[in-house]
Design a protein around this motif. Structure first.
Motif, PDB file in Angstrom:
ATOM      1  N   THR A 283       0.838  -1.203   0.000  1.00 45.73           N
ATOM      2  CA  THR A 283       0.000   0.000   0.000  1.00 45.73           C
ATOM      3  C   THR A 283       0.871   1.251   0.000  1.00 45.73           C
ATOM      4  OG1 THR A 283      -0.104   0.068   2.422  1.00 45.73           O
ATOM      5  CG2 THR A 283      -1.790  -1.248   1.260  1.00 45.73           C
ATOM      6  N   HIS A 284       0.204   2.363  -0.208  1.00 47.32           N
ATOM      7  CA  HIS A 284       0.908   3.645  -0.207  1.00 47.32           C
ATOM      8  C   HIS A 284       1.481   3.962   1.170  1.00 47.32           C
ATOM      9  CE1 HIS A 284       1.952   7.659  -1.550  1.00 47.32           C
ATOM     10  NE2 HIS A 284       1.305   8.166  -0.490  1.00 47.32           N
ATOM     11  N   GLU A 285       0.736   3.588   2.206  1.00 48.35           N
ATOM     12  CA  GLU A 285       1.213   3.830   3.573  1.00 48.35           C
ATOM     13  C   GLU A 285       2.451   2.997   3.870  1.00 48.35           C
ATOM     14  OE1 GLU A 285      -0.473   3.611   8.177  1.00 48.35           O
ATOM     15  OE2 GLU A 285      -1.770   3.114   6.462  1.00 48.35           O
ATOM     16  N   ASP A 286       2.476   1.762   3.384  1.00 48.44           N
ATOM     17  CA  ASP A 286       3.641   0.907   3.602  1.00 48.44           C
ATOM     18  C   ASP A 286       4.877   1.467   2.881  1.00 48.44           C
ATOM     19  OD1 ASP A 286       2.124  -0.777   5.141  1.00 48.44           O
ATOM     20  OD2 ASP A 286       1.625  -2.113   3.457  1.00 48.44           O
ATOM     21  N   ARG A 287       4.628   1.990   1.706  1.00 41.56           N
ATOM     22  CA  ARG A 287       5.753   2.556   0.968  1.00 41.56           C
ATOM     23  C   ARG A 287       6.320   3.774   1.696  1.00 41.56           C
ATOM     24  NH1 ARG A 287       6.063   1.106  -4.444  1.00 41.56           N
ATOM     25  NH2 ARG A 287       6.772   3.199  -5.009  1.00 41.56           N
ATOM     26  N   ASN A 288       5.445   4.568   2.287  1.00 42.42           N
ATOM     27  CA  ASN A 288       5.914   5.740   3.047  1.00 42.42           C
ATOM     28  C   ASN A 288       6.723   5.312   4.271  1.00 42.42           C
ATOM     29  OD1 ASN A 288       4.738   7.497   1.240  1.00 42.42           O
ATOM     30  ND2 ASN A 288       2.830   7.715   2.441  1.00 42.42           N
ATOM     31  N   LYS A 289       6.240   4.269   4.964  1.00 41.93           N
ATOM     32  CA  LYS A 289       6.992   3.786   6.128  1.00 41.93           C
ATOM     33  C   LYS A 289       8.356   3.241   5.714  1.00 41.93           C
ATOM     34  CE  LYS A 289       3.033   2.578   9.030  1.00 41.93           C
ATOM     35  NZ  LYS A 289       2.331   1.466   9.727  1.00 41.93           N
ATOM     36  N   LEU A 290       8.370   2.518   4.591  1.00 42.66           N
ATOM     37  CA  LEU A 290       9.633   1.968   4.113  1.00 42.66           C
ATOM     38  C   LEU A 290      10.623   3.084   3.757  1.00 42.66           C
ATOM     39  CD1 LEU A 290      11.389  -0.406   3.193  1.00 42.66           C
ATOM     40  CD2 LEU A 290      10.254  -0.282   0.963  1.00 42.66           C
ATOM     41  N   ALA A 291      10.124   4.122   3.095  1.00 47.93           N
ATOM     42  CA  ALA A 291      10.996   5.251   2.731  1.00 47.93           C
ATOM     43  C   ALA A 291      11.510   5.958   3.982  1.00 47.93           C
ATOM     44  CB  ALA A 291      10.233   6.216   1.830  1.00 47.93           C
ATOM     45  N   ALA A 292      10.640   6.146   4.979  1.00 52.17           N
ATOM     46  CA  ALA A 292      11.064   6.817   6.215  1.00 52.17           C
ATOM     47  C   ALA A 292      12.105   5.994   6.960  1.00 52.17           C
ATOM     48  CB  ALA A 292       9.845   7.081   7.095  1.00 52.17           C
ATOM     49  N   ASN A 293      11.886   4.665   7.011  1.00 50.52           N
ATOM     50  CA  ASN A 293      12.848   3.811   7.713  1.00 50.52           C
ATOM     51  C   ASN A 293      14.203   3.791   7.000  1.00 50.52           C
ATOM     52  OD1 ASN A 293      11.008   3.129   9.716  1.00 50.52           O
ATOM     53  ND2 ASN A 293      10.216   1.357   8.574  1.00 50.52           N
ATOM     54  N   LEU A 294      14.174   3.731   5.672  1.00 52.73           N
ATOM     55  CA  LEU A 294      15.426   3.738   4.922  1.00 52.73           C
ATOM     56  C   LEU A 294      16.182   5.048   5.103  1.00 52.73           C
ATOM     57  CD1 LEU A 294      14.457   1.995   1.554  1.00 52.73           C
ATOM     58  CD2 LEU A 294      16.013   1.137   3.325  1.00 52.73           C
ATOM     59  N   LEU A 295      15.476   6.173   5.058  1.00 56.14           N
ATOM     60  CA  LEU A 295      16.135   7.473   5.272  1.00 56.14           C
ATOM     61  C   LEU A 295      16.702   7.567   6.681  1.00 56.14           C
ATOM     62  CD1 LEU A 295      13.685   9.944   3.479  1.00 56.14           C
ATOM     63  CD2 LEU A 295      15.996   9.310   2.774  1.00 56.14           C
ATOM     64  N   LEU A 296      15.974   7.043   7.658  1.00 58.10           N
ATOM     65  CA  LEU A 296      16.461   7.077   9.038  1.00 58.10           C
ATOM     66  C   LEU A 296      17.736   6.259   9.180  1.00 58.10           C
ATOM     67  CD1 LEU A 296      15.967   7.956  11.957  1.00 58.10           C
ATOM     68  CD2 LEU A 296      14.616   5.874  12.274  1.00 58.10           C
ATOM     69  N   VAL A 297      17.782   5.108   8.536  1.00 58.93           N
ATOM     70  CA  VAL A 297      18.968   4.257   8.634  1.00 58.93           C
ATOM     71  C   VAL A 297      20.149   4.861   7.884  1.00 58.93           C
ATOM     72  CG1 VAL A 297      19.920   2.014   7.973  1.00 58.93           C
ATOM     73  CG2 VAL A 297      17.651   2.147   9.013  1.00 58.93           C
ATOM     74  N   LEU A 298      19.877   5.369   6.681  1.00 56.94           N
ATOM     75  CA  LEU A 298      20.973   5.878   5.852  1.00 56.94           C
ATOM     76  C   LEU A 298      21.534   7.204   6.346  1.00 56.94           C
ATOM     77  CD1 LEU A 298      19.528   5.039   2.318  1.00 56.94           C
ATOM     78  CD2 LEU A 298      21.378   3.855   3.515  1.00 56.94           C
ATOM     79  N   CYS A 299      20.709   8.033   6.962  1.00 54.93           N
ATOM     80  CA  CYS A 299      21.154   9.367   7.388  1.00 54.93           C
ATOM     81  C   CYS A 299      21.529   9.430   8.863  1.00 54.93           C
ATOM     82  CB  CYS A 299      20.047  10.399   7.118  1.00 54.93           C
ATOM     83  SG  CYS A 299      19.628  10.563   5.376  1.00 54.93           S
ATOM     84  N   GLY A 300      21.420   8.342   9.591  1.00 55.51           N
ATOM     85  CA  GLY A 300      21.726   8.376  11.007  1.00 55.51           C
ATOM     86  C   GLY A 300      23.218   8.424  11.277  1.00 55.51           C
TER      87      GLY A 300
END
Length: 312
Positions: A283-300
Protein backbone atom coordinates in the motif's frame (compact mmCIF):
# COMPACT_ATOMS: atom_id res chain seq x y z
CA UNK A 1 63.03 63.17 -15.70
CA UNK A 2 66.50 61.68 -16.11
CA UNK A 3 66.56 58.37 -17.97
CA UNK A 4 69.35 55.84 -18.26
CA UNK A 5 71.98 56.13 -20.99
CA UNK A 6 75.05 53.96 -21.52
CA UNK A 7 78.59 55.10 -20.89
CA UNK A 8 80.78 52.01 -20.69
CA UNK A 9 84.25 53.58 -20.73
CA UNK A 10 87.37 51.80 -22.02
CA UNK A 11 89.21 48.58 -21.39
CA UNK A 12 91.15 49.02 -18.17
CA UNK A 13 94.22 46.89 -18.90
CA UNK A 14 96.06 49.35 -21.22
CA UNK A 15 95.69 52.00 -18.53
CA UNK A 16 97.24 49.62 -16.03
CA UNK A 17 100.38 49.66 -18.19
CA UNK A 18 100.29 53.47 -18.24
CA UNK A 19 99.88 53.52 -14.47
CA UNK A 20 102.88 51.19 -14.04
CA UNK A 21 105.01 53.51 -16.19
CA UNK A 22 104.15 56.55 -14.08
CA UNK A 23 104.69 54.59 -10.88
CA UNK A 24 108.11 53.51 -12.17
CA UNK A 25 108.88 57.12 -13.03
CA UNK A 26 108.37 58.24 -9.44
CA UNK A 27 111.44 56.51 -7.88
CA UNK A 28 113.43 57.27 -11.03
CA UNK A 29 112.62 60.95 -10.62
CA UNK A 30 113.75 60.85 -6.98
CA UNK A 31 117.00 59.27 -8.09
CA UNK A 32 117.56 62.07 -10.65
CA UNK A 33 116.77 64.71 -8.02
CA UNK A 34 119.48 63.29 -5.75
CA UNK A 35 122.06 63.16 -8.52
CA UNK A 36 121.43 66.48 -10.26
CA UNK A 37 119.97 68.44 -7.32
CA UNK A 38 117.68 70.51 -9.56
CA UNK A 39 114.06 71.63 -8.96
CA UNK A 40 112.83 70.52 -12.41
CA UNK A 41 113.13 66.85 -11.52
CA UNK A 42 111.26 67.49 -8.29
CA UNK A 43 108.29 68.95 -10.20
CA UNK A 44 108.31 66.01 -12.64
CA UNK A 45 108.42 63.54 -9.77
CA UNK A 46 105.47 65.18 -8.00
CA UNK A 47 103.46 65.31 -11.24
CA UNK A 48 104.20 61.64 -11.85
CA UNK A 49 102.86 60.83 -8.39
CA UNK A 50 99.66 62.85 -8.85
CA UNK A 51 99.03 61.40 -12.30
CA UNK A 52 99.45 57.87 -10.92
CA UNK A 53 96.92 58.56 -8.18
CA UNK A 54 94.50 60.09 -10.70
CA UNK A 55 94.72 57.12 -13.06
CA UNK A 56 94.11 54.71 -10.21
CA UNK A 57 90.83 56.53 -9.43
CA UNK A 58 89.47 55.77 -12.89
CA UNK A 59 89.32 51.99 -12.61
CA UNK A 60 85.99 50.23 -12.04
CA UNK A 61 85.04 46.55 -11.94
CA UNK A 62 81.55 45.52 -13.03
CA UNK A 63 80.48 42.02 -12.12
CA UNK A 64 77.69 40.28 -14.07
CA UNK A 65 74.34 42.03 -13.52
CA UNK A 66 76.02 45.02 -11.97
CA UNK A 67 76.21 48.63 -13.20
CA UNK A 68 77.98 51.84 -12.22
CA UNK A 69 76.26 55.22 -12.39
CA UNK A 70 78.73 57.98 -13.41
CA UNK A 71 78.50 61.61 -12.33
CA UNK A 72 80.74 64.49 -13.39
CA UNK A 73 80.59 67.22 -10.72
CA UNK A 74 76.88 66.61 -10.11
CA UNK A 75 75.92 66.02 -13.77
CA UNK A 76 74.70 62.60 -14.83
CA UNK A 77 77.02 61.29 -17.55
CA UNK A 78 75.74 57.76 -18.05
CA UNK A 79 75.75 54.23 -16.68
CA UNK A 80 78.49 51.69 -17.27
CA UNK A 81 76.77 48.34 -17.68
CA UNK A 82 79.55 46.46 -19.47
CA UNK A 83 81.07 43.67 -17.42
CA UNK A 84 84.74 43.43 -16.62
CA UNK A 85 87.67 45.71 -15.78
CA UNK A 86 87.00 49.23 -17.15
CA UNK A 87 88.55 52.68 -17.06
CA UNK A 88 86.55 55.93 -16.97
CA UNK A 89 87.29 59.57 -16.33
CA UNK A 90 89.06 59.75 -12.94
CA UNK A 91 86.95 62.81 -12.05
CA UNK A 92 83.71 60.83 -12.34
CA UNK A 93 81.82 59.99 -9.17
CA UNK A 94 80.83 56.32 -9.25
CA UNK A 95 77.73 54.74 -7.68
CA UNK A 96 77.34 50.96 -7.83
CA UNK A 97 73.90 49.51 -8.60
CA UNK A 98 72.98 45.83 -8.54
CA UNK A 99 70.80 44.63 -11.43
CA UNK A 100 70.23 41.18 -9.93
CA UNK A 101 66.76 39.90 -9.08
CA UNK A 102 65.94 40.30 -5.39
CA UNK A 103 63.23 38.90 -3.14
CA UNK A 104 61.35 41.09 -0.71
CA UNK A 105 58.93 39.86 1.93
CA UNK A 106 56.43 42.40 3.17
CA UNK A 107 56.86 43.31 6.79
CA UNK A 108 60.65 43.17 6.62
CA UNK A 109 62.97 46.15 7.05
CA UNK A 110 66.42 47.08 5.82
CA UNK A 111 68.98 47.29 8.61
CA UNK A 112 72.62 48.49 8.42
CA UNK A 113 75.18 45.70 8.54
CA UNK A 114 78.23 47.98 8.90
CA UNK A 115 78.87 51.75 8.70
CA UNK A 116 79.12 53.37 5.30
CA UNK A 117 82.65 54.39 4.39
CA UNK A 118 81.45 56.76 1.68
CA UNK A 119 78.11 58.55 1.27
CA UNK A 120 78.04 57.35 -2.35
CA UNK A 121 78.67 53.75 -1.37
CA UNK A 122 75.92 51.44 -2.70
CA UNK A 123 73.18 50.85 -0.14
CA UNK A 124 72.81 47.14 -0.87
CA UNK A 125 76.42 46.59 0.23
CA UNK A 126 75.87 47.99 3.73
CA UNK A 127 72.32 46.86 4.56
CA UNK A 128 70.66 43.54 5.22
CA UNK A 129 66.98 42.64 5.02
CA UNK A 130 65.37 41.47 8.24
CA UNK A 131 62.94 38.52 8.17
CA UNK A 132 59.44 39.54 7.18
CA UNK A 133 56.31 39.11 9.24
CA UNK A 134 52.61 39.16 8.30
CA UNK A 135 50.78 42.46 8.50
CA UNK A 136 47.31 42.77 10.02
CA UNK A 137 44.58 44.30 7.84
CA UNK A 138 40.80 44.10 7.52
CA UNK A 139 39.41 42.36 4.46
CA UNK A 140 36.41 43.58 2.43
CA UNK A 141 34.02 42.12 5.04
CA UNK A 142 35.81 43.86 7.90
CA UNK A 143 37.35 40.67 9.30
CA UNK A 144 40.94 41.06 10.56
CA UNK A 145 43.41 38.87 8.67
CA UNK A 146 47.17 38.33 8.68
CA UNK A 147 48.72 38.50 5.22
CA UNK A 148 52.18 38.73 3.70
CA UNK A 149 53.63 38.48 0.19
CA UNK A 150 56.96 37.73 -1.44
CA UNK A 151 57.82 40.00 -4.36
CA UNK A 152 60.71 39.39 -6.77
CA UNK A 153 62.01 42.62 -8.28
CA UNK A 154 65.03 44.19 -9.95
CA UNK A 155 66.36 47.58 -11.06
CA UNK A 156 65.35 48.36 -14.63
CA UNK A 157 66.50 52.01 -15.00
CA UNK A 158 69.55 52.88 -12.92
CA UNK A 159 69.20 56.64 -13.46
CA UNK A 160 65.64 56.72 -12.10
CA UNK A 161 66.59 54.44 -9.21
CA UNK A 162 69.35 56.83 -8.11
CA UNK A 163 67.87 60.25 -8.92
CA UNK A 164 64.05 59.86 -8.95
CA UNK A 165 63.75 58.76 -5.30
CA UNK A 166 65.85 59.25 -2.21
CA UNK A 167 66.29 55.54 -1.43
CA UNK A 168 64.87 53.09 -3.97
CA UNK A 169 65.01 50.06 -1.65
CA UNK A 170 63.05 51.76 1.13
CA UNK A 171 60.71 53.25 -1.48
CA UNK A 172 60.02 49.78 -2.89
CA UNK A 173 59.40 48.30 0.56
CA UNK A 174 56.90 50.99 1.57
CA UNK A 175 55.02 50.99 -1.73
CA UNK A 176 54.79 47.18 -1.77
CA UNK A 177 53.33 47.05 1.71
CA UNK A 178 50.86 49.84 0.90
CA UNK A 179 49.72 48.02 -2.25
CA UNK A 180 49.26 44.78 -0.30
CA UNK A 181 47.15 46.53 2.35
CA UNK A 182 44.85 48.09 -0.25
CA UNK A 183 44.55 44.79 -2.13
CA UNK A 184 43.70 42.82 1.02
CA UNK A 185 40.99 45.31 1.97
CA UNK A 186 39.43 45.06 -1.52
CA UNK A 187 38.65 41.32 -1.39
CA UNK A 188 37.00 39.12 1.24
CA UNK A 189 39.01 36.34 2.80
CA UNK A 190 36.50 33.76 1.58
CA UNK A 191 33.19 33.91 -0.30
CA UNK A 192 31.78 30.86 1.59
CA UNK A 193 30.47 29.25 -1.59
CA UNK A 194 29.02 32.38 -3.23
CA UNK A 195 29.60 32.22 -6.98
CA UNK A 196 30.74 35.17 -9.05
CA UNK A 197 32.91 36.80 -6.37
CA UNK A 198 36.69 36.78 -5.99
CA UNK A 199 38.30 36.00 -2.65
CA UNK A 200 41.82 36.01 -1.28
CA UNK A 201 41.72 32.29 -0.46
CA UNK A 202 39.78 31.00 -3.43
CA UNK A 203 41.33 33.08 -6.23
CA UNK A 204 45.00 33.26 -5.30
CA UNK A 205 46.29 33.42 -8.89
CA UNK A 206 44.09 36.39 -9.83
CA UNK A 207 44.92 38.18 -6.58
CA UNK A 208 48.66 37.72 -7.13
CA UNK A 209 48.45 39.13 -10.66
CA UNK A 210 46.54 42.13 -9.36
CA UNK A 211 49.15 42.63 -6.64
CA UNK A 212 51.93 42.54 -9.24
CA UNK A 213 50.17 45.17 -11.36
CA UNK A 214 49.50 47.42 -8.36
CA UNK A 215 53.08 47.30 -7.12
CA UNK A 216 54.49 47.88 -10.63
CA UNK A 217 52.30 50.95 -11.06
CA UNK A 218 53.57 52.41 -7.80
CA UNK A 219 57.30 51.79 -8.33
CA UNK A 220 57.56 52.60 -12.06
CA UNK A 221 58.76 56.13 -11.33
CA UNK A 222 61.77 54.71 -9.48
CA UNK A 223 62.93 52.61 -12.45
CA UNK A 224 62.10 49.29 -10.76
CA UNK A 225 60.44 46.22 -12.25
CA UNK A 226 58.34 43.54 -10.55
CA UNK A 227 59.17 40.07 -11.84
CA UNK A 228 56.76 38.08 -9.70
CA UNK A 229 54.44 38.52 -6.71
CA UNK A 230 53.04 35.70 -4.57
CA UNK A 231 51.10 35.53 -1.32
CA UNK A 232 53.29 34.00 1.35
CA UNK A 233 50.91 33.89 4.33
CA UNK A 234 47.14 34.22 4.60
CA UNK A 235 45.10 33.47 7.72
CA UNK A 236 42.53 34.95 10.03
CA UNK A 237 43.94 36.95 12.93
CA UNK A 238 44.23 35.19 16.27
CA UNK A 239 41.31 37.05 17.86
CA UNK A 240 38.77 35.55 15.42
CA UNK A 241 40.63 32.44 14.27
CA UNK A 242 38.75 30.08 16.64
CA UNK A 243 35.33 31.50 15.66
CA UNK A 244 36.13 31.21 11.96
CA UNK A 245 37.36 27.64 12.49
CA UNK A 246 34.02 26.72 14.06
CA UNK A 247 32.25 28.35 11.13
CA UNK A 248 34.31 26.38 8.63
CA UNK A 249 33.65 23.16 10.56
CA UNK A 250 29.91 23.87 10.58
CA UNK A 251 29.95 24.53 6.83
CA UNK A 252 31.82 21.28 6.24
CA UNK A 253 29.31 19.34 8.35
CA UNK A 254 26.37 20.91 6.51
CA UNK A 255 27.91 20.12 3.14
CA UNK A 256 28.56 16.51 4.18
CA UNK A 257 25.02 16.11 5.52
CA UNK A 258 23.56 17.53 2.32
CA UNK A 259 25.52 15.04 0.28
CA UNK A 260 24.47 12.16 2.52
CA UNK A 261 20.79 13.13 2.29
CA UNK A 262 21.00 13.48 -1.48
CA UNK A 263 22.53 10.05 -1.80
CA UNK A 264 20.00 8.52 0.61
CA UNK A 265 17.07 9.92 -1.37
CA UNK A 266 18.51 8.38 -4.51
CA UNK A 267 18.84 5.00 -2.82
CA UNK A 268 15.26 5.12 -1.50
CA UNK A 269 13.87 6.11 -4.89
CA UNK A 270 15.75 3.27 -6.53
CA UNK A 271 14.50 0.77 -3.91
CA UNK A 272 10.88 1.84 -4.32
CA UNK A 273 11.21 1.68 -8.07
CA UNK A 274 12.51 -1.90 -7.85
CA UNK A 275 9.62 -2.92 -5.61
CA UNK A 276 6.87 -1.71 -7.95
CA UNK A 277 6.80 -4.66 -10.43
CA UNK A 278 7.38 -7.36 -7.76
CA UNK A 279 5.06 -6.35 -4.90
CA UNK A 280 1.70 -5.13 -6.07
CA UNK A 281 0.11 -5.64 -2.67
CA UNK A 282 2.18 -2.93 -1.01
CA UNK A 283 0.00 0.00 0.00
CA UNK A 284 0.91 3.65 -0.21
CA UNK A 285 1.21 3.83 3.57
CA UNK A 286 3.64 0.91 3.60
CA UNK A 287 5.75 2.56 0.97
CA UNK A 288 5.91 5.74 3.05
CA UNK A 289 6.99 3.79 6.13
CA UNK A 290 9.63 1.97 4.11
CA UNK A 291 11.00 5.25 2.73
CA UNK A 292 11.06 6.82 6.21
CA UNK A 293 12.85 3.81 7.71
CA UNK A 294 15.43 3.74 4.92
CA UNK A 295 16.13 7.47 5.27
CA UNK A 296 16.46 7.08 9.04
CA UNK A 297 18.97 4.26 8.63
CA UNK A 298 20.97 5.88 5.85
CA UNK A 299 21.15 9.37 7.39
CA UNK A 300 21.73 8.38 11.01
CA UNK A 301 24.97 9.02 12.85
CA UNK A 302 25.11 5.54 14.38
CA UNK A 303 24.62 2.02 13.13
CA UNK A 304 20.96 0.93 13.16
CA UNK A 305 19.70 -1.22 16.05
CA UNK A 306 17.31 -3.99 14.91
CA UNK A 307 13.91 -4.01 16.60
CA UNK A 308 11.64 -7.04 16.37
CA UNK A 309 7.91 -6.47 16.45
CA UNK A 310 6.11 -9.33 18.24
CA UNK A 311 2.38 -9.46 17.60
CA UNK A 312 0.34 -10.69 20.51
Amino acid sequence: MIVEKRCDGWNGWPFVIVLCLFLAGFPFGIFLCIIHETGAYVVVTILSLFISVGISKGFIINQPNEATVLLFFGTYVGTAVQNGFLFVNPFYTKIKISLRARSFETGSTFEPSFPKVNELMPLQSVRTQSPGKPIKVNDANGSPIDISAVIVWSVEDTAKAVFAVDDYETFFAMQSEAALRILASSYPYDTHGEAGHLSLRGNTAEVCLQLQRDVQERIARAGLFVIEARLNHLAYSTEIASAMLQRQQAQAIIAARAQIVEGAIGIVQHALHRLEPTDSATTHEDRNKLAANLLLVLCGNHSPQPVLSVNQ
